[in-house]
Motif scaffolding. Sequence first.
Motif, mmCIF file in Angstrom:
data_model
loop_
_atom_site.group_PDB
_atom_site.id
_atom_site.type_symbol
_atom_site.label_atom_id
_atom_site.label_comp_id
_atom_site.label_asym_id
_atom_site.label_seq_id
_atom_site.Cartn_x
_atom_site.Cartn_y
_atom_site.Cartn_z
ATOM 1 N N ASP A 183 -49.654 -27.408 18.590
ATOM 2 C CA ASP A 183 -48.504 -27.171 19.442
ATOM 3 C C ASP A 183 -48.743 -27.671 20.861
ATOM 4 O O ASP A 183 -47.796 -27.925 21.599
ATOM 5 N N SER A 236 -50.292 -30.494 21.752
ATOM 6 C CA SER A 236 -50.590 -31.922 21.831
ATOM 7 C C SER A 236 -49.774 -32.609 22.916
ATOM 8 O O SER A 236 -50.284 -33.496 23.614
ATOM 9 N N ASP A 237 -48.525 -32.224 23.097
ATOM 10 C CA ASP A 237 -47.707 -32.818 24.162
ATOM 11 C C ASP A 237 -48.257 -32.451 25.530
ATOM 12 O O ASP A 237 -48.313 -33.278 26.442
ATOM 13 N N ILE A 238 -48.667 -31.235 25.676
ATOM 14 C CA ILE A 238 -49.221 -30.780 26.953
ATOM 15 C C ILE A 238 -50.524 -31.498 27.245
ATOM 16 O O ILE A 238 -50.778 -31.921 28.381
ATOM 17 N N ALA A 292 -51.349 -34.438 26.249
ATOM 18 C CA ALA A 292 -51.035 -35.822 26.609
ATOM 19 C C ALA A 292 -50.603 -35.922 28.065
ATOM 20 O O ALA A 292 -51.006 -36.842 28.791
ATOM 21 N N ILE A 293 -49.819 -34.991 28.514
ATOM 22 C CA ILE A 293 -49.376 -34.994 29.913
ATOM 23 C C ILE A 293 -50.548 -34.770 30.842
ATOM 24 O O ILE A 293 -50.686 -35.442 31.855
#
Length: 158
Positions: free
Chosen positions: A145, A147-149, A151-152
């Motif tokens: 969950d 992974s987007d964070i 990446a940022i």
Amino acid sequence: MFTTTVCAALSAAGLAIALLTAYRRRFRRATKIAALSLVPVGLAMAGLVKLGGKVGKATGDWATDLVFKPSVWGGFGVLAVAVVLWVAQRFAGERAKRKAGGGAAAPAAAPAASQPALGAGRGGKSRGSAAATTGRRGSGSGDEDFSDIEAILKKHGI
């Protein structure tokens, strides 16, 4: 007349202090002050307190007022509200004490929650430790969950 005026003034002052206390976010203390400030006006309305003049009414006069005057019933209602407020603040205080000090039976956090989700903070791993984070992601620990964070954060060099 004098008794009612004095008791109403005392109750109004007490309720004003309770409002100021509640404004300061001390709600338990404000509830206690409000309960105590309702007592004088409740006693005056019920005819249980008399200042000046005749010391007290005859029992028959008071019983007649109890039956025929709604203000006497209202006085007992105000006294009942004061008692309910007092008991409510006592229960709230006991509940807060149990909540603060009685948590020994249940753990404060889940055992898995002690592991950081995005890696160590300041004193831990270096910035280039993405492989360690990626290795944990494959273990199925619920980090998918984030992974987007991640990446940022990687994009900004954090």
